[in-house]
Write a protein that holds these residues in place. Structure first.
Motif, short mmCIF file in Angstrom:
data_model
loop_
_atom_site.label_atom_id
_atom_site.label_comp_id
_atom_site.label_asym_id
_atom_site.label_seq_id
_atom_site.Cartn_x
_atom_site.Cartn_y
_atom_site.Cartn_z
N THR A 165 -10.50 102.06 105.51
CA THR A 165 -10.01 102.90 104.43
C THR A 165 -9.73 102.07 103.19
OG1 THR A 165 -9.02 104.36 106.06
CG2 THR A 165 -8.29 104.63 103.78
N HIS A 166 -10.46 102.35 102.12
CA HIS A 166 -10.34 101.69 100.81
C HIS A 166 -10.67 100.20 100.82
CE1 HIS A 166 -8.71 105.39 99.33
NE2 HIS A 166 -7.71 105.34 100.16
N GLY A 167 -11.34 99.72 101.84
CA GLY A 167 -11.60 98.28 101.85
C GLY A 167 -12.76 97.86 102.71
N ILE A 168 -12.92 96.54 102.76
CA ILE A 168 -14.02 95.93 103.51
C ILE A 168 -13.54 94.69 104.24
CG2 ILE A 168 -15.82 96.72 101.92
CD1 ILE A 168 -15.74 93.55 101.06
N GLY A 169 -14.30 94.31 105.23
CA GLY A 169 -14.16 93.01 105.87
C GLY A 169 -15.44 92.25 105.56
N ALA A 170 -15.32 91.04 105.06
CA ALA A 170 -16.49 90.25 104.69
C ALA A 170 -16.42 88.88 105.35
CB ALA A 170 -16.57 90.10 103.18
N ALA A 171 -17.58 88.38 105.75
CA ALA A 171 -17.69 87.05 106.37
C ALA A 171 -18.24 86.09 105.31
CB ALA A 171 -18.62 87.09 107.57
N PHE A 172 -17.58 84.94 105.17
CA PHE A 172 -18.05 83.94 104.22
C PHE A 172 -19.38 83.36 104.70
CE2 PHE A 172 -13.32 83.41 103.60
CZ PHE A 172 -13.29 84.10 102.39
N LEU A 173 -20.31 83.15 103.76
CA LEU A 173 -21.59 82.55 104.12
C LEU A 173 -21.40 81.10 104.53
CD1 LEU A 173 -24.04 84.12 101.52
CD2 LEU A 173 -23.34 84.97 103.76
N GLU A 174 -20.46 80.41 103.89
CA GLU A 174 -20.07 79.07 104.29
C GLU A 174 -18.57 79.08 104.53
OE1 GLU A 174 -21.35 75.70 101.99
OE2 GLU A 174 -23.20 76.74 101.42
N PRO A 175 -18.13 79.03 105.78
CA PRO A 175 -16.70 79.12 106.06
C PRO A 175 -15.90 77.96 105.46
CG PRO A 175 -17.99 79.44 108.05
CD PRO A 175 -18.94 78.97 106.99
N PHE A 176 -14.63 78.20 105.26
CA PHE A 176 -13.70 77.15 104.87
C PHE A 176 -13.44 76.24 106.07
CE2 PHE A 176 -12.25 80.36 101.75
CZ PHE A 176 -12.14 79.58 100.61
N GLU A 177 -13.00 75.04 105.82
CA GLU A 177 -12.43 74.23 106.89
C GLU A 177 -11.12 74.92 107.27
OE1 GLU A 177 -13.46 71.54 108.59
OE2 GLU A 177 -15.36 71.80 107.53
N PRO A 178 -10.78 75.05 108.55
CA PRO A 178 -9.53 75.73 108.92
C PRO A 178 -8.30 75.16 108.22
CG PRO A 178 -10.91 75.46 110.84
CD PRO A 178 -11.58 74.71 109.72
N SER A 179 -8.27 73.87 107.96
CA SER A 179 -7.11 73.26 107.32
C SER A 179 -6.98 73.69 105.85
CB SER A 179 -7.19 71.74 107.41
OG SER A 179 -8.36 71.28 106.74
N ALA A 180 -8.06 74.23 105.26
CA ALA A 180 -8.02 74.67 103.85
C ALA A 180 -7.43 76.07 103.71
CB ALA A 180 -9.41 74.64 103.26
N VAL A 181 -7.18 76.74 104.83
CA VAL A 181 -6.64 78.10 104.79
C VAL A 181 -5.12 78.04 104.93
CG1 VAL A 181 -6.68 80.38 105.90
CG2 VAL A 181 -8.77 78.99 105.78
N HIS A 182 -4.42 78.39 103.83
CA HIS A 182 -2.96 78.38 103.82
C HIS A 182 -2.48 79.35 102.76
CE1 HIS A 182 -3.41 75.87 100.24
NE2 HIS A 182 -4.30 75.18 100.96
N GLU A 183 -1.20 79.66 102.76
CA GLU A 183 -0.63 80.66 101.85
C GLU A 183 -0.85 80.34 100.39
OE1 GLU A 183 3.50 81.27 102.67
OE2 GLU A 183 3.10 82.42 104.49
N ALA A 184 -0.90 79.08 100.00
CA ALA A 184 -1.03 78.71 98.60
C ALA A 184 -2.47 78.63 98.12
CB ALA A 184 -0.33 77.37 98.35
#
Length: 187
Positions: A165-184
């Motif tokens: 509803t009102h949105g999408i889920g998208a997969a990155f073509l080149e994922p981030f390194e897991p350590s690069a995913v944070h709140e900031a």
């Protein structure tokens, strides 16, 4: 049914002269027969009568029984079995039981939630990030996007994988390194 397994979940009540009524649930149907799960322990060769929701009463024989699963072959003429197969396939399609996507990356909600989403033709729209992981993002967007479309979310290219509803889920073509995913993080 051409040898294919058609996943279909239907409740059933089964019985025979030697056994009390017991509940089972269908898991799939194929040319091998109807596969059920039940807490009752059954034996190959047993005859059963099964009342399956949306299907009706069936006379069957247990061909295989392993643990909580058993497979039956249904008794009946060719035309009755063909009609039964059609019913099961139609119910399977109606249920559309696709395996759930297994999420392998931790999801977070970033502090910076507003992001520029650039569509295939270069049109830019505003998106609201619901959550993000190393492999993808859930966004609220006003624009209707087709599944499979390539978009740019901030500076990352992604492919639209699902709608909600009102949105999408998208997969990155080149994922981030897991350590690069944070709140900031910012996209």
């Amino acid at each position: 049914m051409n040898g294919q397994r058609h996943h279909v979940i239907l409740p059933a009540l089964c019985w025979n002269q030697r056994r009390r009524d017991f509940y089972a649930i269908t898991t799939d149907v194929s040319t091998e027969g109807i596969r059920f799960r039940s807490s009752s322990r059954l034996s190959p060769g047993e005859d059963l009568t099964c009342s399956i929701r949306h299907i009706g009463l069936l006379e069957a024989r247990i061909d295989r029984a392993v643990g909580e699963e058993f497979t039956v072959s249904v008794r009946g003429g060719r035309s009755a079995l063909t009609d039964l197969a059609r019913q099961f396939v139609a119910l399977s399609r109606a249920q559309d039981l696709r395996p759930e996507v297994v999420r392998v990356h931790h999801r977070i909600v970033p502090k910076q939630k507003i992001v520029q989403v650039t569509l295939d033709g270069g049109l830019g729209v505003s998106g609201h990030v619901l959550n993000i992981s190393a492999s993808g993002v859930a966004l609220l967007v006003e624009q209707s996007l087709e599944i499979g479309a390539t978009i740019q979310v901030g500076r990352k290219l992604a492919r639209v994988m699902r709608h909600f509803t009102h949105g999408i889920g998208a997969a990155f073509l080149e994922p981030f390194e897991p350590s690069a995913v944070h709140e900031a993080m910012t996209l």
